[in-house]
Design an enzyme around this catalytic site. Structure first.
Site, PDB file in Angstrom:
ATOM      1  N   GLY A  66       0.838  -1.195   0.000  1.00  0.00           N
ATOM      2  CA  GLY A  66       0.000   0.000   0.000  1.00  0.00           C
ATOM      3  C   GLY A  66       0.875   1.248   0.000  1.00  0.00           C
ATOM      4  N   THR A  67       1.977   1.182   0.712  1.00  0.00           N
ATOM      5  CA  THR A  67       2.906   2.318   0.771  1.00  0.00           C
ATOM      6  C   THR A  67       3.417   2.649  -0.628  1.00  0.00           C
ATOM      7  OG1 THR A  67       3.580   1.708   3.011  1.00  0.00           O
ATOM      8  CG2 THR A  67       5.097   3.121   1.772  1.00  0.00           C
ATOM      9  N   ASN A 116      -7.360   4.316   9.501  1.00  0.00           N
ATOM     10  CA  ASN A 116      -6.804   3.097  10.081  1.00  0.00           C
ATOM     11  C   ASN A 116      -6.744   3.097  11.600  1.00  0.00           C
ATOM     12  OD1 ASN A 116      -4.852   5.145   9.083  1.00  0.00           O
ATOM     13  ND2 ASN A 116      -3.435   3.995  10.338  1.00  0.00           N
ATOM     14  N   GLN A 145      -7.346   0.175   4.347  1.00  0.00           N
ATOM     15  CA  GLN A 145      -8.097  -0.415   5.476  1.00  0.00           C
ATOM     16  C   GLN A 145      -9.499  -0.841   5.081  1.00  0.00           C
ATOM     17  OE1 GLN A 145      -7.378  -1.504   8.428  1.00  0.00           O
ATOM     18  NE2 GLN A 145      -5.297  -0.723   8.541  1.00  0.00           N
ATOM     19  N   SER A 184      -3.784  -3.073  -0.314  1.00  0.00           N
ATOM     20  CA  SER A 184      -2.679  -3.910   0.155  1.00  0.00           C
ATOM     21  C   SER A 184      -3.228  -5.270   0.577  1.00  0.00           C
ATOM     22  CB  SER A 184      -2.017  -3.201   1.347  1.00  0.00           C
ATOM     23  OG  SER A 184      -0.960  -3.965   1.836  1.00  0.00           O
ATOM     24  N   HIS A 190      -2.064  -7.628   2.620  1.00  0.00           N
ATOM     25  CA  HIS A 190      -1.937  -8.194   3.971  1.00  0.00           C
ATOM     26  C   HIS A 190      -2.962  -7.636   4.966  1.00  0.00           C
ATOM     27  CE1 HIS A 190       0.253  -4.986   6.353  1.00  0.00           C
ATOM     28  NE2 HIS A 190       0.518  -4.536   5.137  1.00  0.00           N
ATOM     29  N   THR A 223      10.176  -7.706 -11.874  1.00  0.00           N
ATOM     30  CA  THR A 223       9.583  -9.035 -12.080  1.00  0.00           C
ATOM     31  C   THR A 223       8.372  -9.206 -11.175  1.00  0.00           C
ATOM     32  OG1 THR A 223      11.746  -9.901 -12.664  1.00  0.00           O
ATOM     33  CG2 THR A 223      10.094 -11.524 -11.985  1.00  0.00           C
ATOM     34  N   CYS A 253       3.132   1.464  12.281  1.00  0.00           N
ATOM     35  CA  CYS A 253       4.398   2.127  11.954  1.00  0.00           C
ATOM     36  C   CYS A 253       4.735   3.225  12.963  1.00  0.00           C
ATOM     37  CB  CYS A 253       4.379   2.709  10.539  1.00  0.00           C
ATOM     38  SG  CYS A 253       2.866   2.508   9.693  1.00  0.00           S
TER      39      CYS A 253
HETATM   40  N1  PLP Z   1      -2.560   3.085   4.287  1.00  0.00           N
HETATM   41  C1  PLP Z   1      -3.247   2.707   5.371  1.00  0.00           C
HETATM   42  C2  PLP Z   1      -4.548   3.380   5.681  1.00  0.00           C
HETATM   43  C3  PLP Z   1      -2.765   1.696   6.204  1.00  0.00           C
HETATM   44  O1  PLP Z   1      -3.454   1.344   7.295  1.00  0.00           O
HETATM   45  C4  PLP Z   1      -1.522   1.097   5.882  1.00  0.00           C
HETATM   46  C5  PLP Z   1      -0.945   0.077   6.755  1.00  0.00           C
HETATM   47  O2  PLP Z   1      -1.129   0.072   7.951  1.00  0.00           O
HETATM   48  C6  PLP Z   1      -0.856   1.512   4.721  1.00  0.00           C
HETATM   49  C7  PLP Z   1      -1.399   2.508   3.948  1.00  0.00           C
HETATM   50  C8  PLP Z   1       0.447   0.909   4.312  1.00  0.00           C
HETATM   51  O3  PLP Z   1       0.231  -0.351   3.687  1.00  0.00           O
HETATM   52  P1  PLP Z   1       1.439  -1.382   3.535  1.00  0.00           P
HETATM   53  O4  PLP Z   1       1.685  -1.953   4.905  1.00  0.00           O
HETATM   54  O5  PLP Z   1       0.954  -2.408   2.569  1.00  0.00           O
HETATM   55  O6  PLP Z   1       2.598  -0.634   3.025  1.00  0.00           O
END
Ligand code: PLP
Length: 379
Positions: free
Chosen positions: A71-72, A151, A179, A199, A201, A237, A325
């Site tokens: 997601g990042t 989140n 989320q 994302s 996970h 890849t 994080c």
């Molecule tokens: N955006 C939101 C709202 C999230 O909650 C998170 C992860 O906690 C992310 C982005 C980042 O996603 P990723 O862990 O896949 O980099």
């Protein structure tokens, strides 16, 4: 030892069906999916279904989605990529103060390089007002980015209204749906979206794989240049096992969405009721009709959230103070401060997040142990 996981918003376990779908692509079918030979081509099998499953989740065309590592990465690709592609049009970006750091940090990065960023505030319930977004628009605005659901407190944002404003002003619109994806229905058309980040996970897929929706023709400069995979939008890849696992997770998330919503909603109510019964001086930070069912934000008056987290960890209950994080820092959450909480209140607030493998018994036990721990810490 007790083992109650209440941190599904930080990450979910990879569901067994997804692990099974990934398995062949580690060894038997481990050719390079970009290779010209048939062995490589066979390794590419999960990519088509993954695009299709994502398109069904979002109501878009399969080729409007491409895979990233997280997601990042998806958020960085949009924010830096639109800033670069549209630099002749303007240098102003609007996002909200309650975004995840994966949106805030690329915006701050651009700010240091001469871009103007408006960080729109949220109200006491964590809601961004579309009118505030509208007021921030200037002739230089090239992108609006407001998350679909927060989140830390789970507030679902009025993304369709913000999207309509963006469309009326011919401004590109992005939402971080990390989320919300898999938990609530999403439609990129009715939300007027140009870009959307997800994302795997967070919805029972593996870690290290994300995706980005890009409406056809919406301009951005790719973050990664190289072999031109994903039609040049994201070189590198393909992570085939990750894509296979994500495809399965999306397929099942779609089928199970209604049942999960109902089941998690019931567990949520049980946990909240248990806590309210047993523990005075607490406040649940929610707007029931606008809060993701699996995220519960609670303020425990007079208790430090780091001390509570550590004490519960010893009891085998795993919770978080907010974004994973931000863990390790003692700073109050930027989301809760933006919602108008004092630093003390923010540092007395925790996030409990529920998921697939939580049970009714766990809710009873968690309510009991959390309440006793809070009462003990208050003494
Ligand atoms: N955006 C939101 C709202 C999230 O909650 C998170 C992860 O906690 C992310 C982005 C980042 O996603 P990723 O862990 O896949 O980099």
């Amino acid at each position: 030892m007790r083992n109650i996981y209440l941190d599904y918003a930080a990450t979910t376990p990879t569901r067994p069906e997804a692990i099974e779908a990934m398995q062949p692509y580690f060894f038997e079918l481990s050719g390079n999916p970009s290779a010209a030979h048939s062995y490589g081509q066979r390794s590419k099998a999960p990519v088509g279904p993954a695009h299709r499953n994502a398109s069904m989740m979002l109501n878009c065309a399969g080729d409007e989605v491409f895979f990233t590592a997280s997601g990042t990465e998806s958020n960085n690709t949009v924010i830096k990529g639109v800033a670069d592609a549209c630099r002749d049009k303007g240098n102003h970006i609007i996002c909200s103060q309650i975004e995840h750091s994966a949106v805030l940090e690329p915006c701050r990065y651009l700010e240091k390089r001469g871009y103007q960023i408006s960080f729109v505030r949220a109200d006491g319930t964590g809601l961004v007002d579309p009118e505030e977004v509208k007021k921030s628009i200037t002739r230089q605005t090239i992108l609006i980015s407001v998350m679909l659901a927060n989140n830390e407190v789970g507030t679902i944002q009025p993304v369709a209204e913000i999207g309509r404003i963006a469309r009326e002003h011919e401004i590109l619109f992005h939402t971080d749906a990390v989320q919300a994806f898999g938990h609530i229905p999403i439609d990129v058309d009715t939300m007027y979206l140009n870009f959307l980040s997800v994302s795997a996970h967070k919805c029972y897929g593996p870690k290290g794989i994300g995706a980005l929706y890009q409406r056809k023709g919406s301009p951005f400069t790719p973050l990664l240049h190289g072999g031109g995979q994903e039609r040049g939008r994201r070189s590198g890849t393909h992570n085939i096992p990750g894509i296979a696992g994500f495809a399965k997770a999306m397929e099942l998330a779609r089928l199970e969405m209604n049942d999960n919503h109902e089941r998690i909603g019931r567990l949520r109510q049980k946990l909240i009721t248990g806590l309210l019964d047993k523990c005075p001086g607490i406040r649940v930070n929610e707007t029931p009709e606008r809060t993701l069912r699996h995220i519960i934000s609670i303020t425990f008056k007079g208790v430090n959230n780091q001390e509570l987290l550590t004490a519960l960890d010893k009891e085998g209950i795993y919770i978080s103070r907010g974004a994973a994080c931000g863990a390790g820092s003692n700073k109050p959450s930027h989301v809760l401060l933006a919602m108008g909480m004092s630093p003390e209140e923010a540092n007395s607030t925790i996030r409990l997040s529920l998921g697939k493998w939580n049970t009714d018994d766990e809710m009873d036990e968690a309510a009991d142990v959390i309440s006793k721990t809070v009462l003990r810490l208050r003494k």
